[in-house]
Write an enzyme that holds these catalytic residues in place. Structure first.
Site, short mmCIF file in Angstrom:
data_model
loop_
_atom_site.label_atom_id
_atom_site.label_comp_id
_atom_site.label_asym_id
_atom_site.label_seq_id
_atom_site.Cartn_x
_atom_site.Cartn_y
_atom_site.Cartn_z
N HIS A 43 32.83 31.61 30.46
CA HIS A 43 32.16 30.47 31.07
C HIS A 43 31.27 29.83 30.02
O HIS A 43 30.08 30.14 29.93
CB HIS A 43 31.33 30.93 32.27
CG HIS A 43 30.74 29.81 33.08
ND1 HIS A 43 30.49 29.91 34.42
CD2 HIS A 43 30.35 28.56 32.74
CE1 HIS A 43 29.97 28.78 34.86
NE2 HIS A 43 29.87 27.95 33.85
N GLU A 70 35.88 29.11 33.06
CA GLU A 70 35.06 28.56 34.11
C GLU A 70 34.12 27.50 33.53
O GLU A 70 33.71 27.59 32.38
CB GLU A 70 34.19 29.64 34.75
CG GLU A 70 34.94 30.80 35.34
CD GLU A 70 34.02 31.88 35.88
OE1 GLU A 70 34.50 32.71 36.67
OE2 GLU A 70 32.83 31.91 35.50
N HIS A 190 31.38 37.12 41.69
CA HIS A 190 29.93 37.06 41.57
C HIS A 190 29.30 38.25 42.29
O HIS A 190 29.35 38.35 43.51
CB HIS A 190 29.33 35.76 42.09
CG HIS A 190 28.01 35.44 41.41
ND1 HIS A 190 27.92 34.70 40.26
CD2 HIS A 190 26.75 35.82 41.70
CE1 HIS A 190 26.67 34.60 39.88
NE2 HIS A 190 25.93 35.29 40.74
#
Length: 237
Positions: A43, A70, A190
């Site tokens: 990310h 991401e 997450h």
């Protein structure tokens, strides 16, 4: 079986804290694949506080498993995606200053923007996933964008799990079933961990992929990467 993609942001954070190339991000990613992970997730953020643009470019041709990137679909991010052409891009609604992802897209309000971005990446042959909260409404509008998958934001599940696993998983099962009926692929991520992952995967057996970084790297400090990945894969079996 649900695939395990390991987010290596925290390895990059450790490297960046001291400068230089220790730990070696590419070597770690290749080891993670060798130890049984079925994907690598990164990310990159605008300030490059962990994953750098150069890391993404270096990793892309060397990985043998799925590469998932991401990020918020800024112009720079979209150009990077089109340059390296990962297997999957996961669209998240993070602001540049955000410490970590803490909510999904409002797919109803952002329908036009997300539809344009999904179309753009599909033209490059890249699978798309949209990060959403576990509600059927957000899933419904995500489907209207033409996305291939959604990724369920699982922090609320992780927070509620110790008190009542059944209550914690309920909205995720409802949304997952709705996604399946819509023909959407399903990812999740997450705060999933060795404590809560097996139950999540058991209750949503058609889950395509989980992306796990922080908890997995923390566990690896005690267990080692190889054993940690084995245990996370076991949770998904």
């Amino acid at each position: 079986m649900t695939r395990l993609s390991v987010n290596i942001n925290k390895i990059a954070t450790l490297r960046n804290a001291r400068g230089g190339n220790n730990p070696d991000l590419l070597a770690a990613a290749l080891d993670i694949e060798r130890f049984g992970a079925q994907g690598i997730t990164v990310h990159p953020r605008p300030d490059e506080r962990h994953i750098r643009r150069s890391d993404v470019v270096e990793l892309a041709p060397r990985l043998s498993t799925e590469f998932n990137i991401e990020g918020f679909p800024s112009n720079d991010f979209c150009q990077l995606i089109e340059e390296v052409r990962p297997d999957q891009v996961t669209l998240v609604p993070d602001t540049p200053q955000q410490l970590t992802s803490n909510h999904g897209w409002n797919t109803k309000q952002n329908l036009s923007q997300l539809t344009d971005i999904v179309c753009r990446f599909h033209q490059s042959g890249i699978r798309t996933s949209i990060f959403i909260d576990a509600t059927t409404e957000m899933a419904e509008y995500a489907a209207q964008t033409g996305t291939d998958r959604v990724e369920l934001y699982t922090e609320p599940y992780a927070a509620a799990y110790p008190l009542s696993p059944a209550n914690a998983i309920a909205p995720f099962v409802e949304t997952a079933n709705y996604c399946k009926a819509l023909g959407l692929g399903l990812n999740a991520g997450h705060d999933l961990s060795l404590q809560n992952l097996a139950f999540f995967a058991q209750e949503i057996p058609f889950l395509d992929e989980v992306s796990i970084g922080h908890a997995l790297i923390c566990d690896a400090l005690y267990l080692g990467l190889k054993e940690t990945i084995r245990r996370y894969r076991q949770c998904l079996s």
